[in-house]
Motif scaffolding. Structure first.
Motif, PDB file in Angstrom:
ATOM      1  N   PHE A   1       5.945   5.911 -17.811  1.00  0.00           N
ATOM      2  CA  PHE A   1       5.761   4.499 -18.141  1.00  0.00           C
ATOM      3  C   PHE A   1       5.093   3.712 -17.025  1.00  0.00           C
ATOM      4  CE2 PHE A   1      10.133   5.150 -16.594  1.00  0.00           C
ATOM      5  CZ  PHE A   1      10.118   4.377 -15.441  1.00  0.00           C
ATOM      6  N   CYS A   2       4.745   4.369 -15.919  1.00  0.00           N
ATOM      7  CA  CYS A   2       4.385   3.646 -14.697  1.00  0.00           C
ATOM      8  C   CYS A   2       2.899   3.393 -14.555  1.00  0.00           C
ATOM      9  CB  CYS A   2       4.901   4.403 -13.472  1.00  0.00           C
ATOM     10  SG  CYS A   2       4.579   3.514 -11.933  1.00  0.00           S
ATOM     11  N   ASN A   3       2.556   2.117 -14.611  1.00  0.00           N
ATOM     12  CA  ASN A   3       1.292   1.599 -14.121  1.00  0.00           C
ATOM     13  C   ASN A   3       1.713   0.439 -13.258  1.00  0.00           C
ATOM     14  OD1 ASN A   3      -0.967  -0.011 -13.647  1.00  0.00           O
ATOM     15  ND2 ASN A   3      -1.916   0.483 -15.586  1.00  0.00           N
ATOM     16  N   ASN A   4       1.706   0.611 -11.936  1.00  0.00           N
ATOM     17  CA  ASN A   4       2.372  -0.366 -11.077  1.00  0.00           C
ATOM     18  C   ASN A   4       1.757  -1.746 -11.122  1.00  0.00           C
ATOM     19  OD1 ASN A   4       3.895  -1.147  -8.252  1.00  0.00           O
ATOM     20  ND2 ASN A   4       4.783   0.605  -9.305  1.00  0.00           N
ATOM     21  N   THR A   5       0.573  -1.869 -11.713  1.00  0.00           N
ATOM     22  CA  THR A   5      -0.006  -3.195 -11.897  1.00  0.00           C
ATOM     23  C   THR A   5       0.905  -4.070 -12.740  1.00  0.00           C
ATOM     24  OG1 THR A   5      -2.202  -2.235 -11.757  1.00  0.00           O
ATOM     25  CG2 THR A   5      -2.057  -4.437 -12.685  1.00  0.00           C
ATOM     26  N   SER A   6       1.713  -3.454 -13.598  1.00  0.00           N
ATOM     27  CA  SER A   6       2.620  -4.232 -14.443  1.00  0.00           C
ATOM     28  C   SER A   6       3.716  -4.893 -13.633  1.00  0.00           C
ATOM     29  CB  SER A   6       3.236  -3.340 -15.526  1.00  0.00           C
ATOM     30  OG  SER A   6       4.052  -2.340 -14.957  1.00  0.00           O
ATOM     31  N   PHE A   7       3.975  -4.390 -12.414  1.00  0.00           N
ATOM     32  CA  PHE A   7       4.994  -4.989 -11.559  1.00  0.00           C
ATOM     33  C   PHE A   7       4.376  -5.771 -10.410  1.00  0.00           C
ATOM     34  CE2 PHE A   7       6.683  -0.969 -13.235  1.00  0.00           C
ATOM     35  CZ  PHE A   7       7.687  -1.480 -14.025  1.00  0.00           C
ATOM     36  N   SER A   8       3.147  -5.411 -10.041  1.00  0.00           N
ATOM     37  CA  SER A   8       2.493  -6.025  -8.890  1.00  0.00           C
ATOM     38  C   SER A   8       1.172  -6.651  -9.307  1.00  0.00           C
ATOM     39  CB  SER A   8       2.241  -4.966  -7.810  1.00  0.00           C
ATOM     40  OG  SER A   8       1.470  -5.515  -6.759  1.00  0.00           O
ATOM     41  N   PRO A   9       1.088  -7.975  -9.294  1.00  0.00           N
ATOM     42  CA  PRO A   9      -0.142  -8.629  -9.744  1.00  0.00           C
ATOM     43  C   PRO A   9      -1.351  -8.281  -8.898  1.00  0.00           C
ATOM     44  CG  PRO A   9       1.363 -10.221  -8.729  1.00  0.00           C
ATOM     45  CD  PRO A   9       2.114  -8.945  -8.894  1.00  0.00           C
ATOM     46  N   ASN A  10      -1.140  -7.817  -7.660  1.00  0.00           N
ATOM     47  CA  ASN A  10      -2.249  -7.433  -6.800  1.00  0.00           C
ATOM     48  C   ASN A  10      -2.403  -5.924  -6.711  1.00  0.00           C
ATOM     49  OD1 ASN A  10      -2.801 -10.180  -5.950  1.00  0.00           O
ATOM     50  ND2 ASN A  10      -0.908 -10.047  -4.792  1.00  0.00           N
TER      51      ASN A  10
ATOM     52  N   LYS B   1       6.544  15.645  -4.881  1.00  0.00           N
ATOM     53  CA  LYS B   1       7.537  15.949  -5.917  1.00  0.00           C
ATOM     54  C   LYS B   1       6.897  16.114  -7.285  1.00  0.00           C
ATOM     55  CE  LYS B   1      11.969  14.574  -4.199  1.00  0.00           C
ATOM     56  NZ  LYS B   1      13.290  14.062  -4.590  1.00  0.00           N
ATOM     57  N   GLY B   2       5.763  15.513  -7.463  1.00  0.00           N
ATOM     58  CA  GLY B   2       5.092  15.591  -8.747  1.00  0.00           C
ATOM     59  C   GLY B   2       3.785  14.835  -8.687  1.00  0.00           C
ATOM     60  N   ILE B   3       3.086  14.815  -9.790  1.00  0.00           N
ATOM     61  CA  ILE B   3       1.848  14.059  -9.908  1.00  0.00           C
ATOM     62  C   ILE B   3       1.903  13.235 -11.190  1.00  0.00           C
ATOM     63  CG2 ILE B   3       0.420  15.658  -8.578  1.00  0.00           C
ATOM     64  CD1 ILE B   3      -0.564  16.824 -11.218  1.00  0.00           C
TER      65      ILE B   3
ATOM     66  N   GLY C   1       0.765  -1.235   0.000  1.00  0.00           N
ATOM     67  CA  GLY C   1       0.000   0.000   0.000  1.00  0.00           C
ATOM     68  C   GLY C   1       0.797   1.287   0.000  1.00  0.00           C
ATOM     69  N   PHE C   2       2.088   1.213  -0.330  1.00  0.00           N
ATOM     70  CA  PHE C   2       2.871   2.437  -0.412  1.00  0.00           C
ATOM     71  C   PHE C   2       2.456   3.260  -1.632  1.00  0.00           C
ATOM     72  CE2 PHE C   2       5.952   0.021   2.187  1.00  0.00           C
ATOM     73  CZ  PHE C   2       6.176   0.960   3.178  1.00  0.00           C
ATOM     74  N   THR C   3       2.778   4.535  -1.595  1.00  0.00           N
ATOM     75  CA  THR C   3       2.622   5.385  -2.768  1.00  0.00           C
ATOM     76  C   THR C   3       4.008   5.865  -3.191  1.00  0.00           C
ATOM     77  OG1 THR C   3       1.507   7.327  -3.694  1.00  0.00           O
ATOM     78  CG2 THR C   3       2.165   7.464  -1.369  1.00  0.00           C
ATOM     79  N   CYS C   4       4.085   7.029  -3.823  1.00  0.00           N
ATOM     80  CA  CYS C   4       5.335   7.513  -4.384  1.00  0.00           C
ATOM     81  C   CYS C   4       5.319   9.043  -4.339  1.00  0.00           C
ATOM     82  CB  CYS C   4       5.458   7.015  -5.825  1.00  0.00           C
ATOM     83  SG  CYS C   4       6.770   7.789  -6.778  1.00  0.00           S
ATOM     84  N   PRO C   5       6.434   9.691  -4.007  1.00  0.00           N
ATOM     85  CA  PRO C   5       6.455  11.154  -3.965  1.00  0.00           C
ATOM     86  C   PRO C   5       6.255  11.808  -5.321  1.00  0.00           C
ATOM     87  CG  PRO C   5       8.672  10.274  -3.736  1.00  0.00           C
ATOM     88  CD  PRO C   5       7.734   9.107  -3.640  1.00  0.00           C
ATOM     89  N   ASN C   6       6.361  10.997  -6.366  1.00  0.00           N
ATOM     90  CA  ASN C   6       6.136  11.511  -7.710  1.00  0.00           C
ATOM     91  C   ASN C   6       4.689  11.323  -8.143  1.00  0.00           C
ATOM     92  OD1 ASN C   6       7.034  12.775 -10.046  1.00  0.00           O
ATOM     93  ND2 ASN C   6       7.660  10.877 -11.037  1.00  0.00           N
ATOM     94  N   ARG C   7       3.858  10.834  -7.213  1.00  0.00           N
ATOM     95  CA  ARG C   7       2.437  10.644  -7.488  1.00  0.00           C
ATOM     96  C   ARG C   7       1.551  11.402  -6.504  1.00  0.00           C
ATOM     97  NH1 ARG C   7       1.751   6.148 -10.940  1.00  0.00           N
ATOM     98  NH2 ARG C   7      -0.450   6.062 -10.396  1.00  0.00           N
ATOM     99  N   ASP C   8       2.053  11.572  -5.278  1.00  0.00           N
ATOM    100  CA  ASP C   8       1.193  12.173  -4.250  1.00  0.00           C
ATOM    101  C   ASP C   8       1.323  13.691  -4.172  1.00  0.00           C
ATOM    102  OD1 ASP C   8       3.573  12.696  -2.905  1.00  0.00           O
ATOM    103  OD2 ASP C   8       3.176  11.341  -1.230  1.00  0.00           O
ATOM    104  N   GLY C   9       2.129  14.290  -5.053  1.00  0.00           N
ATOM    105  CA  GLY C   9       2.234  15.738  -5.111  1.00  0.00           C
ATOM    106  C   GLY C   9       3.415  16.325  -4.387  1.00  0.00           C
TER     107      GLY C   9
ATOM    108  N   ASN D   1       9.646  11.964 -16.602  1.00  0.00           N
ATOM    109  CA  ASN D   1       9.039  12.509 -15.377  1.00  0.00           C
ATOM    110  C   ASN D   1       9.423  11.694 -14.149  1.00  0.00           C
ATOM    111  OD1 ASN D   1       7.397  14.501 -14.114  1.00  0.00           O
ATOM    112  ND2 ASN D   1       5.734  13.023 -13.925  1.00  0.00           N
ATOM    113  N   ARG D   2      10.693  11.362 -14.062  1.00  0.00           N
ATOM    114  CA  ARG D   2      11.153  10.503 -12.971  1.00  0.00           C
ATOM    115  C   ARG D   2      11.138  11.223 -11.622  1.00  0.00           C
ATOM    116  NH1 ARG D   2      11.063   5.430 -11.468  1.00  0.00           N
ATOM    117  NH2 ARG D   2      12.718   4.966 -10.013  1.00  0.00           N
ATOM    118  N   GLY D   3      11.450  12.503 -11.596  1.00  0.00           N
ATOM    119  CA  GLY D   3      11.391  13.253 -10.352  1.00  0.00           C
ATOM    120  C   GLY D   3      12.657  13.226  -9.530  1.00  0.00           C
ATOM    121  N   HIS D   4      13.711  12.626 -10.055  1.00  0.00           N
ATOM    122  CA  HIS D   4      15.028  12.668  -9.408  1.00  0.00           C
ATOM    123  C   HIS D   4      16.087  12.594 -10.499  1.00  0.00           C
ATOM    124  CE1 HIS D   4      16.197   8.486 -10.141  1.00  0.00           C
ATOM    125  NE2 HIS D   4      14.951   8.139  -9.823  1.00  0.00           N
ATOM    126  N   GLY D   5      17.321  12.826 -10.125  1.00  0.00           N
ATOM    127  CA  GLY D   5      18.411  12.757 -11.085  1.00  0.00           C
ATOM    128  C   GLY D   5      19.479  11.780 -10.645  1.00  0.00           C
TER     129      GLY D   5
END
Length: 315
Positions: free
Chosen positions: A47-56, A40-42, A30-38, A161-165
């Motif tokens: 390329f990210c749809n985390n379902t592609s990495f997490s079957p649940n 660092k970014g939204i 149930g974690f999120t990401c600073p590049n999604r929650d605002g 749109n990675r949000g880091h370098g």
């Protein structure tokens, strides 16, 4: 022949270290990401749809249910009875250290879980998180910190749109390895705007900073992403399978033998995969990489000295 005859695979590395099969069980807690929650970014990476990495990913089960499902599936396939809890989905150090410790401890309370593999962003590993991971190492646990770098080129990271370098990655990898925490770097082959020269230069940079493991992934286009829109408009063209196999074999040849390959390809569920179609065919890709290395009669590290000599120039 098997791929492990040519490269230092994670499975063989675990077998040598522990004298038994050890596999990762992927978790979504149930974690999120600073590049999604605002913060660092939204929107996250293009390329990210985390379902592609997490079957649940759409409806995560409890941790205990995920562990039970994972161990059952892995045992059926490999007969393995010992596992690492792989905190995989999104950014698994993006919380207060007390919350992280509670989650990690919940996984480690299972007697067949011998350690952790924690996937995260390079800009989300403060000292207190590293110190927590060190504590588990001191307890005799197997611990890996998996850092999603993807590319060493800041312009590429900005493009997706990675949000880091690269700087954040360099800081984190040096701090982690200084504490004795093994680091696995994730690299994506086929990012928009990159060529083979970029992939080789990224590898050189990662090697020069120091790393213990690598994951290589082809970039795939999945539903619900900005990359999908770019692909539909003809602005992005995925790699062909034969090109990915050739490039991956080239990178393997230039990687020192002691570095552990946790993965050399990646797949996405057919239900969300748009392109390339071959990214649903894991074993075809793995067999293709093995066949290419066998055709060349080469192994991991075949040209590692070349990589080392170029590091000084790249740096």
């Amino acid at each position: 022949m098997a791929l492990s005859d040519h490269i230092n695979t994670f499975g063989q590395h675990m077998l040598r270290r522990h004298g038994k099969r050890v596999h990762k069980i992927a978790l979504d807690v149930g974690f999120t990401c600073p590049n999604r929650d605002g913060s660092k970014g939204i929107g996250g990476c293009t390329f990210c749809n985390n379902t592609s990495f997490s079957p649940n990913g759409n409806n995560p089960l409890t941790m205990e249910a995920q562990l039970a499902s994972g161990r059952k599936a892995i045992f059926k396939r490999t007969r393995a009875k010992h596992f690492l809890a792989y905190f995989q989905a999104y950014t698994n150090t993006y919380a207060a250290v007390e919350q992280l410790e509670a989650l990690y401890q919940e996984a480690l309370a299972n007697p067949d879980i011998i350690g952790l593999s924690v996937g995260t962003r390079p800009d989300c590993v403060p000292d207190e998180v590293l110190d927590l991971l060190v504590k588990y190492i001191q307890q005799g646990r197997e611990v890996w910190l998996e850092l999603g770098l993807q590319s060493a080129f800041d312009e590429t990271l900005q493009r997706v749109n990675r949000g880091h370098g690269l700087e954040e990655y360099a800081t984190s990898v040096v701090a982690a390895r200084k504490r004795g925490i093994p680091v696995c770097a994730h690299l994506i082959i086929g990012l928009p705007g990159e060529t083979e020269a970029h992939y080789h230069s990224t590898l050189d940079t990662v090697l020069s900073l120091g790393v213990d493991g690598l994951k290589l992934h082809p970039l795939h286009v999945v539903k619900g992403t900005m990359l999908a829109n770019q692909w539909r408009r003809g602005e992005y063209q995925p790699l062909e399978m034969h090109d990915y196999i050739r490039i991956t074999a080239d990178l393997i040849e230039r990687t020192p033998r002691e570095i552990v390959f946790h993965r050399v390809t990646g797949t996405a569920p057919k239900a969300i995969l748009l392109a390339p179609e071959w990214c649903s065919q894991k074993w075809n890709v793995l067999n293709g990489i093995e066949k290419e290395l066998r055709r060349r009669d080469h192994q991991q590290g075949q040209f590692a000295q070349h990589a080392v000599s170029r590091l000084k120039y790249v740096a």
